[in-house]
Enzyme design. Sequence first.
Site, PDB file in Angstrom:
ATOM      1  CB  THR A  68      -0.984  -0.302   1.060  1.00 27.90           C
ATOM      2  OG1 THR A  68      -1.477   1.145   1.410  1.00 27.90           O
ATOM      3  CG2 THR A  68       0.347  -0.249   2.681  1.00 27.90           C
ATOM      4  CG  ASP A  69      -0.702   5.257  -0.761  1.00 22.28           C
ATOM      5  OD1 ASP A  69      -1.324   4.364   0.352  1.00 22.28           O
ATOM      6  OD2 ASP A  69      -1.647   5.698  -2.017  1.00 22.28           O
ATOM      7  CD  GLU A  70      -3.255   4.094   4.711  1.00 20.93           C
ATOM      8  OE1 GLU A  70      -2.478   4.389   6.315  1.00 20.93           O
ATOM      9  OE2 GLU A  70      -4.353   4.389   3.967  1.00 20.93           O
ATOM     10  CE1 TYR A  92      -3.223  -2.919   5.343  1.00 23.06           C
ATOM     11  CE2 TYR A  92      -3.511   0.049   4.781  1.00 23.06           C
ATOM     12  CZ  TYR A  92      -3.448  -1.374   4.515  1.00 23.06           C
ATOM     13  OH  TYR A  92      -3.588  -1.497   3.328  1.00 23.06           O
TER      14      TYR A  92
END
Length: 271
Positions: A68-70, A92
């Site tokens: 994910t980009d997170e 997460y």
Amino acid sequence: GDIYEPHFIKLLFETENIDIVLHFTAQTHVDLSFVHALEFTYVNVHGTHVLVSDAYEARIEKFIYVSTDEVYGGSLDEEFDESSPKQPTNPYASSKAAAECFVQSYWEKYKFPVVITWSSNVYGLHQYPEKVIPKCISLLQHIKKCCIHGSGLQTRNFLYSANVVEAFLTVLKKGKPGEIYNIGTNFEMSIVQLAKELIQLIKETNSESEMENWVDYVDDRPSNNMRYPMKSEKIHGLGWRPKVSWKEGIKKTIEWYKENFHNWKNAEKAL
């Protein structure tokens, strides 16, 4: 069976003649990750380690880990590329970043053909309504207000699901082992803009005051990053670019939820 059950996963590889793995499995709801951080760690980190270990033992041809980009953390101006450091700010994202380390280690130590992808926010048909777009659509259809964290000025890049499928097929065919690929889009929208656009499309109003009546502002979640801007030139070099526009994708998504939400068992619980 579950991803973190080694005997089950090993049995799958022994009996199902698997030669490719695209690993999407994860706990992904950021809000819940603050409440159930250990569960996210167990599923996302331990589960990934089990899967990549058994995939390596089975000598599969390619292992694609979907991240994910997170994992980048937030940025107001800098655009992230594949060499940018990981600075996750929630449980997460931290669990996804940790899982990446296990996956990458199998390339570094064994040259096991792993590929890692980091993508922008995905939306589209069939998405469970805990995510912001289907949640807002479903709330509005049920005569309820859209719920906005904090000011709603946080921006996100949204990719229609069909575009992302094409990206994964591209990585599957052309992605080089050991590499990381951003799957991003230049389309960016604040969460409050998103809510108002959905209100405009579903409630058929252009009145700012009326649109405000359909928005409910609540306390912001911890460490809510403002932006995740990504550079995607690397995957563009493989021949992929998003084809379905926001206007087309969101129209299809709204129509699907109008026709299908009531068929979802327990979907109301997500609202």
